[in-house]
Design an enzyme around this catalytic site. Sequence first.
Site, PDB file in Angstrom:
ATOM      1  N   GLU A  29       2.923  -1.195 -10.142  1.00 51.04           N
ATOM      2  CA  GLU A  29       3.311  -2.296  -9.256  1.00 51.04           C
ATOM      3  C   GLU A  29       4.737  -2.122  -8.741  1.00 51.04           C
ATOM      4  OE1 GLU A  29       0.834  -4.080  -8.358  1.00 51.04           O
ATOM      5  OE2 GLU A  29      -0.371  -3.124  -9.916  1.00 51.04           O
TER       6      GLU A  29
ATOM      7  N   HIS B 198       4.799   0.081  -5.810  1.00 53.61           N
ATOM      8  CA  HIS B 198       4.319  -0.607  -4.610  1.00 53.61           C
ATOM      9  C   HIS B 198       5.445  -1.294  -3.831  1.00 53.61           C
ATOM     10  CE1 HIS B 198       0.063  -0.172  -4.310  1.00 53.61           C
ATOM     11  NE2 HIS B 198      -0.212  -0.693  -5.482  1.00 53.61           N
TER      12      HIS B 198
ATOM     13  N   GLY C   4      -5.585  -5.998 -12.760  1.00 56.27           N
ATOM     14  CA  GLY C   4      -4.534  -5.728 -13.732  1.00 56.27           C
ATOM     15  C   GLY C   4      -3.220  -6.344 -13.313  1.00 56.27           C
TER      16      GLY C   4
ATOM     17  N   GLU D 271       1.010  -6.542  -6.426  1.00 52.37           N
ATOM     18  CA  GLU D 271       2.346  -6.122  -6.035  1.00 52.37           C
ATOM     19  C   GLU D 271       3.054  -7.072  -5.088  1.00 52.37           C
ATOM     20  OE1 GLU D 271      -0.505  -3.854  -3.162  1.00 52.37           O
ATOM     21  OE2 GLU D 271      -0.510  -4.499  -5.251  1.00 52.37           O
TER      22      GLU D 271
END
Length: 848
Positions: free
Chosen positions: A301, A304, A266, A269
């Site tokens: 993300e 992250h 998907g 990061e």
Amino acid sequence: MNLTRDEARARADLLTVHSYDITLDLTRGDRLFRSTTVIRFDAEQGASTFIDAVTQTLHRVELNGVVLEPDDVSDGVRIQLPTLAATNTLVVDADMPYMNTGEGLHRFVDPVDDEVYLYTQFEVPDSRRVFAVFEQPDLKATFRFSVTAPSHWDVISNSATPDPVPAGPDAAAGSTWSFAPTPVISSYVTALVAGPYQSVRSELTSSSGRTIPLGVFARKSLMQYLDAENIFELTRQGFAFYEEQFGTPYPFEKYDQLFVPEFNAGAMENAGAVTLVETYVFRSRVPDATVERRAITILHELAHMWFGDLVTMRWWNDLWLNESFAEYMSTLAAAEATEFEQAWTTFTMLEKGWAYRQDQLPSTHPIVARIDDLEDVQVNFDGITYAKGASVLKQLVAWVGQEEFMAGVRRYFAEHAGKNTELVDLLTELEAASGRDLKAWSALWLETAGVNTLRPDLTTDDDGRITSFAILQGAVEAFPTLRPHRLAVGLYDHDDGGALVRVHRVELDVDGERTDVPELIGRQQPALVLLNDDDLTYAKIRLDPASLRTSVQHVRDFRDSLPRTLVLASAWDATRDGESPAREYLELVLRNIGAESDSSVVLVLLRQLASALAFYVRPQDRGALGDAAADSLLELALAAPAGSDAQLQFTKAFADHARTEGQLDTLEAMLNGERVPAGLTIDQDLRWELLTGLVVGGRFTESEIAAELVQDSTATGQLAAAGARAAVPMAEAKEAAWSALVDSADLPNAVQRSMIAGFTRVHDRSLLTPFVERYFTSIEGVWSSRTHEIAQQIVVGLYPSLLTEQATLDATDAFLAGLDPESSSLRRLVLESRDGVERALRAQAVDG
């Protein structure tokens, strides 16, 4: 290509890495690029080690001014480094190959304008495909990139993009972008994205007072569909939420989000340069659930940048420190800081469903998993690491308190910013903030596998008042751990308008096989009792008989989406576990889905409907039940409000299931612009779905596919056409697809993925029977010769899952009996697929 934990630990004990200077020349053709890396590091005097570099041609290795013979020190994957000094400078100059697998430096040519687009994907072990590197997360360093590329390109990395300068006296030489060094980070979150990407720019102000530049990027041919302002809004909301919650300002100088082609995940990061799958650039209408999924991904993300990039796990056994926290925090941020206030409902239906499914496989493992080498971690990006870990964090928050939990997180960042950590580091800070001893909690929740099941046990008197109430906890024999649960019990009754509403709630601690709930004694038995109300803990739940009857008749009457979702999830669990007939679940879904208001719940219910039909109903009834379901889906699409999300989803589902001549007639009429539900737009992506349904049904063949591709000669159109061709229900088409997928190794990752989906999409399952033996004779060679991503797609995607019969289990067992014990990752993937067939046979046995 593998790296063991012991090797990584030994190398980390020897080295302190300071910096990488990486020079890349991307103007040397369409197969190879030049990579020159200068690494500066300290070492134990006189020791020897190795550096990772997947090279096509190794031109030069120079260690502390001494040139080493490439053939003597390199096998194309590792470069041996003998007799190190206390302070070292290493130069590695090599040609490296572009990839079409979504790993390393991926190269893509846009069929619309023939422009080249590049991006890197390094997690877990693929930065070594672009530069020489000590490929492990605990050897952090700074990274300085210098990149020569065509002058009309844009080049993006972790640091801010500098002004390019001409690389030579003429335009053919291109330009060079010389980036500033990054902060100290792990190699797997470095990034390079290059090509004629276009962008939209904005900025925000960090809690530190700094101005953070923002960018959103996509290919030129997709820019017309890019809704950058929505992405910026979510990003700003996420920034404000995380900086407040974490007590630590955003740690990097800018934040770019780049939608890239043929991406395997998907998103990724990369520090300050997040890459996202470009299907999140919506060229056609998508369900609202997909828009929400994109929002969660964007927030995941962003989380992250703190969990993973600023503070990084020491070794991959603590991968959950990255992924579980990002999963939990992204849902929390969505629910509390964005328009997606129902994010926890989506989490319950989608993420926890994934976790329960993964946790019942023979390959289940603790959240803090044993990771002995890179092969272990590459198959561990699963529902345990992401969804179960996040679910357990939600349970921890319920146990210690939200503010206490976040206080511990703030202490964690303050203490470990820029460092590598292990589980004990986080628990220490959470214990200090909460005053709770978390060692026993960790042992039960993080260090053991399996999911518990909770059941109510109640009695009533003649007046319907509860005389006893207890919660029973069970576990399967293989994973017998019983855990402490902080949860709520909700009592639901009908209000004057007929809606099911909560009339009472008790929150308590559950532990052991039986926990009495004296607070409920004397209360009138409600229409429905719901264990784990508000979904605080991680456990499967069951309903008492009276509540089960209410749920079947009135699940649509819940006023709130979360309790409705918990009841539906319980029914699905019981179906998968073979406790209730699959046909009853079909009836439950089709009777109630038309009233469901949550797009993500509709999406998941339709997936579960498809799974129940494909695997869990009796084979002899599958055709009739499937035809009836398709008719119901068409009725739902026609009855849905014009232009609604539900109308779109029901139409797509009808296209997936249409099989009879009458259904195919309707599908073809829709494609031709006739019999289109009022308010529904048949856009290009929906056209492909309708057309593929007609292909699977035998109505359309190559001529119709080719004609549609002429109308949509984009990358998306090419993928759709590849999938449709593989779906043609003829032996010759299946043979051609198999040959391209297995006998050849030339397909790009995205094309392979689309073709696998088409190959396995059949109404007549006998088309797949000839490939069972070929599957088991081929996959060891595939596993050993292809990259991990490509091999895993084939091993999982082409397993004969649809042939739910004993012969499939027998063929699988024969293969596993002869498989090399060292092939543990391949064994795991095949065992997981086998479990699906075994579970299907158990469910079929109770259906009827």
